[in-house]
Write a protein that holds these residues in place. Sequence first.
Motif, PDB file in Angstrom:
ATOM      1  N   ILE A   3      58.992  37.305 -14.309  1.00 16.11           N
ATOM      2  CA  ILE A   3      58.202  38.542 -14.266  1.00 16.11           C
ATOM      3  C   ILE A   3      58.253  39.254 -15.617  1.00 16.11           C
ATOM      4  O   ILE A   3      57.243  39.764 -16.096  1.00 16.11           O
ATOM      5  CB  ILE A   3      58.689  39.463 -13.114  1.00 16.11           C
ATOM      6  N   ILE A   7      55.114  40.295 -17.897  1.00 15.27           N
ATOM      7  CA  ILE A   7      54.870  41.661 -18.390  1.00 15.27           C
ATOM      8  C   ILE A   7      54.572  41.618 -19.886  1.00 15.27           C
ATOM      9  O   ILE A   7      53.631  42.271 -20.363  1.00 15.27           O
ATOM     10  CB  ILE A   7      56.067  42.584 -18.099  1.00 15.27           C
ATOM     11  N   LEU A  48      48.939  41.026 -12.844  1.00 21.19           N
ATOM     12  CA  LEU A  48      50.373  41.336 -12.881  1.00 21.19           C
ATOM     13  C   LEU A  48      50.860  41.780 -11.506  1.00 21.19           C
ATOM     14  O   LEU A  48      51.933  41.358 -11.053  1.00 21.19           O
ATOM     15  CB  LEU A  48      50.670  42.413 -13.929  1.00 21.19           C
ATOM     16  N   ASN A  52      53.607  39.741  -9.195  1.00 18.01           N
ATOM     17  CA  ASN A  52      54.788  40.412  -8.649  1.00 18.01           C
ATOM     18  C   ASN A  52      54.886  40.202  -7.146  1.00 18.01           C
ATOM     19  O   ASN A  52      55.948  39.868  -6.620  1.00 18.01           O
ATOM     20  CB  ASN A  52      54.754  41.914  -8.951  1.00 18.01           C
ATOM     21  N   SER A  55      55.756  36.598  -6.302  1.00 17.68           N
ATOM     22  CA  SER A  55      57.159  36.272  -6.596  1.00 17.68           C
ATOM     23  C   SER A  55      58.089  36.856  -5.536  1.00 17.68           C
ATOM     24  O   SER A  55      59.066  36.209  -5.133  1.00 17.68           O
ATOM     25  CB  SER A  55      57.555  36.760  -7.988  1.00 17.68           C
ATOM     26  N   PHE A  62      64.326  41.124  -5.936  1.00 15.29           N
ATOM     27  CA  PHE A  62      63.770  42.256  -6.691  1.00 15.29           C
ATOM     28  C   PHE A  62      64.699  42.547  -7.858  1.00 15.29           C
ATOM     29  O   PHE A  62      65.912  42.542  -7.731  1.00 15.29           O
ATOM     30  CB  PHE A  62      63.661  43.483  -5.787  1.00 15.29           C
ATOM     31  N   SER A  65      62.955  43.800 -13.757  1.00 18.53           N
ATOM     32  CA  SER A  65      61.670  43.333 -14.294  1.00 18.53           C
ATOM     33  C   SER A  65      60.517  43.746 -13.390  1.00 18.53           C
ATOM     34  O   SER A  65      59.463  44.164 -13.871  1.00 18.53           O
ATOM     35  CB  SER A  65      61.680  41.812 -14.445  1.00 18.53           C
ATOM     36  N   HIS A  66      60.713  43.663 -12.078  1.00 17.45           N
ATOM     37  CA  HIS A  66      59.676  44.134 -11.155  1.00 17.45           C
ATOM     38  C   HIS A  66      59.456  45.634 -11.355  1.00 17.45           C
ATOM     39  O   HIS A  66      58.320  46.109 -11.356  1.00 17.45           O
ATOM     40  CB  HIS A  66      60.073  43.854  -9.708  1.00 17.45           C
ATOM     41  N   SER A  69      57.439  46.333 -14.359  1.00 13.65           N
ATOM     42  CA  SER A  69      56.007  46.097 -14.164  1.00 13.65           C
ATOM     43  C   SER A  69      55.346  47.331 -13.557  1.00 13.65           C
ATOM     44  O   SER A  69      54.196  47.637 -13.860  1.00 13.65           O
ATOM     45  CB  SER A  69      55.757  44.859 -13.309  1.00 13.65           C
ATOM     46  N   PHE A 126      55.951  47.469  -3.388  1.00  7.77           N
ATOM     47  CA  PHE A 126      57.064  46.513  -3.453  1.00  7.77           C
ATOM     48  C   PHE A 126      58.023  46.731  -2.284  1.00  7.77           C
ATOM     49  O   PHE A 126      58.524  45.781  -1.696  1.00  7.77           O
ATOM     50  CB  PHE A 126      57.825  46.628  -4.773  1.00  7.77           C
ATOM     51  N   THR A 139      64.885  47.619  -3.682  1.00  8.51           N
ATOM     52  CA  THR A 139      64.033  48.457  -4.522  1.00  8.51           C
ATOM     53  C   THR A 139      64.782  49.671  -5.049  1.00  8.51           C
ATOM     54  O   THR A 139      64.449  50.175  -6.108  1.00  8.51           O
ATOM     55  CB  THR A 139      62.775  48.935  -3.768  1.00  8.51           C
TER      56      THR A 139
END
Length: 165
Positions: A3, A7, A48, A52, A55, A62, A65-66, A69, A126, A139
Amino acid sequence: MLILTLIIICEILFWVFAILGVFFRSIIKNAKLGNFFLILIPIDDLLLIIFNIVSLLMGEPFSYSHSLSGIYLGVTIAFGKTIIKWLDNKMNRVKTNKKKDYHYEMFHFKKWLLAVLIYLIVMGVFYMILTMTGESHNTFEALPGFIIVSVIWYVTGPLWVKKEH
């Protein structure tokens, strides 16, 4: 890691599409080709988001990197049009009014708020995806990084803008 690489690729593509779009529109005077490249910018953002989501649905844990984004998307959506206008002005050698008044301050504050809101929306998406996969607690690991980035950005952006007297 994938990810984060995506990005970086999306960021590079943003600038390539923006510069080519403005170049063809302003210098070559081919509005159709210029607009084609500018239309690729939101498609880049959409890809993108899709990368995400895929993935996460494929079981990738998670990560920051997520979260990055989400910040990337927020900044791109909030400031993309402003960046294009800035590039247009640079390519066309247009002098801009740099008067720092209340409206100038509010412009920066609203853009910051918009980017934060978009980030929160992306993180909510997410969270919903991770809830479906049973991993929603992940998250919240991104929250400290988001708070640090938001505070630094606020201090160096909207708070830094001062009125000229």
